[in-house]
Scaffold this motif. Structure first.
Motif, short mmCIF file in Angstrom:
data_model
loop_
_atom_site.label_atom_id
_atom_site.label_comp_id
_atom_site.label_asym_id
_atom_site.label_seq_id
_atom_site.Cartn_x
_atom_site.Cartn_y
_atom_site.Cartn_z
N ILE A 22 9.40 -0.69 -11.19
CA ILE A 22 9.63 0.66 -10.28
C ILE A 22 8.50 0.47 -9.16
O ILE A 22 9.15 0.46 -7.96
N ARG A 23 7.52 0.37 -9.42
CA ARG A 23 6.41 0.16 -8.39
C ARG A 23 6.61 -1.16 -7.61
O ARG A 23 6.59 -1.00 -6.37
N HIS A 24 6.97 -2.02 -8.13
CA HIS A 24 7.24 -3.48 -7.33
C HIS A 24 8.60 -3.14 -6.59
O HIS A 24 8.60 -3.86 -5.13
N ILE A 25 9.32 -2.36 -6.93
CA ILE A 25 10.67 -1.90 -6.16
C ILE A 25 10.53 -1.35 -4.98
O ILE A 25 10.85 -1.54 -3.83
N PHE A 26 9.63 -0.28 -5.12
CA PHE A 26 9.16 0.41 -4.20
C PHE A 26 8.32 -0.33 -3.00
O PHE A 26 8.45 -0.09 -1.81
N GLN A 27 7.47 -1.21 -3.29
CA GLN A 27 6.66 -2.09 -2.75
C GLN A 27 7.58 -3.04 -1.72
O GLN A 27 7.71 -2.89 -0.54
N VAL A 28 8.56 -3.65 -2.20
CA VAL A 28 9.36 -4.53 -1.66
C VAL A 28 10.44 -3.71 -0.64
O VAL A 28 10.78 -4.23 0.30
N GLY A 29 10.83 -2.60 -1.32
CA GLY A 29 11.50 -1.69 -0.43
C GLY A 29 11.25 -1.10 0.94
O GLY A 29 11.73 -1.39 2.03
N VAL A 30 9.87 -0.85 0.64
CA VAL A 30 9.06 -0.40 1.97
C VAL A 30 8.72 -1.46 2.93
O VAL A 30 9.05 -1.26 4.18
N ALA A 31 8.54 -2.62 2.38
CA ALA A 31 8.37 -3.71 3.25
C ALA A 31 9.69 -4.17 4.03
O ALA A 31 9.61 -4.70 4.93
N ALA A 32 10.86 -4.13 3.26
CA ALA A 32 12.01 -4.67 3.71
C ALA A 32 12.34 -3.60 4.97
O ALA A 32 12.97 -3.83 5.97
N VAL A 33 12.18 -2.37 4.78
CA VAL A 33 12.34 -1.24 5.93
C VAL A 33 11.71 -1.78 7.03
O VAL A 33 11.90 -1.55 8.15
N LEU A 62 0.79 -1.43 -0.34
CA LEU A 62 0.04 -0.02 -0.08
C LEU A 62 0.81 1.23 0.02
O LEU A 62 0.61 2.07 -0.92
N VAL A 63 1.79 1.18 0.92
CA VAL A 63 2.67 2.53 0.91
C VAL A 63 3.66 2.60 -0.29
O VAL A 63 3.91 3.66 -0.91
N GLY A 64 3.99 1.44 -0.92
CA GLY A 64 4.83 1.49 -2.32
C GLY A 64 4.04 2.01 -3.20
O GLY A 64 4.56 2.77 -4.16
N ASN A 65 2.80 1.42 -3.55
CA ASN A 65 1.91 2.10 -4.25
C ASN A 65 1.52 3.53 -4.16
O ASN A 65 1.60 4.36 -5.32
N ALA A 66 1.44 4.14 -2.90
CA ALA A 66 1.17 5.52 -2.62
C ALA A 66 2.62 6.23 -3.19
O ALA A 66 2.49 7.21 -3.78
N LEU A 67 3.65 5.61 -2.94
CA LEU A 67 5.06 6.31 -3.39
C LEU A 67 5.30 6.19 -4.83
O LEU A 67 5.50 7.38 -5.49
N ALA A 68 4.67 5.23 -5.48
CA ALA A 68 4.86 5.19 -6.83
C ALA A 68 3.91 6.09 -7.42
O ALA A 68 4.45 6.83 -8.65
N VAL A 69 2.87 6.37 -6.89
CA VAL A 69 1.72 7.50 -7.36
C VAL A 69 2.59 8.78 -7.30
O VAL A 69 2.32 9.59 -8.10
N ALA A 70 3.11 9.17 -6.05
CA ALA A 70 3.60 10.49 -5.96
C ALA A 70 4.68 10.61 -6.85
O ALA A 70 5.00 11.85 -7.21
N VAL A 71 5.59 9.53 -7.20
CA VAL A 71 6.63 9.99 -8.08
C VAL A 71 6.41 9.88 -9.34
O VAL A 71 6.94 10.46 -10.25
N GLY A 72 5.06 9.43 -9.85
CA GLY A 72 4.43 9.36 -11.03
C GLY A 72 4.77 8.09 -12.14
O GLY A 72 4.90 8.26 -13.27
N VAL A 73 5.21 7.09 -11.22
CA VAL A 73 5.61 5.71 -12.08
C VAL A 73 4.58 4.34 -11.90
O VAL A 73 4.93 3.38 -12.05
N ARG A 74 3.35 4.72 -11.25
CA ARG A 74 2.51 3.81 -10.93
C ARG A 74 2.06 2.91 -12.07
O ARG A 74 2.14 1.79 -12.14
#
Length: 86
Positions: A61-72, A41-53
């Protein structure tokens, strides 16, 4: 049906996040799924904010954001879980 897909996506993203974080993360499967769902959910929101959803093809890129947020989140939650259960 979307609830089931959220659980499956959370499981996959949570397990990938546990693979990215070095060391052993002794958190239970239900917490891995929860962290994966929040990361998605947070990774999707971040991808929307960056404009790469929405991109052509697979949204890597969206999947990398999702896994990155989950890793943190895994790195943050894991020590708390160990302290709670010791």
């Amino acid at each position: 049906m979307s609830f089931l897909w959220a659980i499956i996506a959370g499981l996959i993203i949570g397990l990938l996040a546990k693979l990215v974080v070095p060391g052993r993360q002794p958190i239970p499967l239900w917490l891995t799924i929860l962290v994966g769902i929040v990361g998605a959910l947070v990774g999707n929101a971040l991808a929307v904010a960056v404009g790469v959803r929405d991109t052509a093809g697979v949204d890597w890129i969206r999947h990398i954001f999702q896994v990155g947020v989950a890793a943190v989140l895994v790195a943050f939650v894991s020590p708390l879980w160990v302290r709670r259960n010791s």
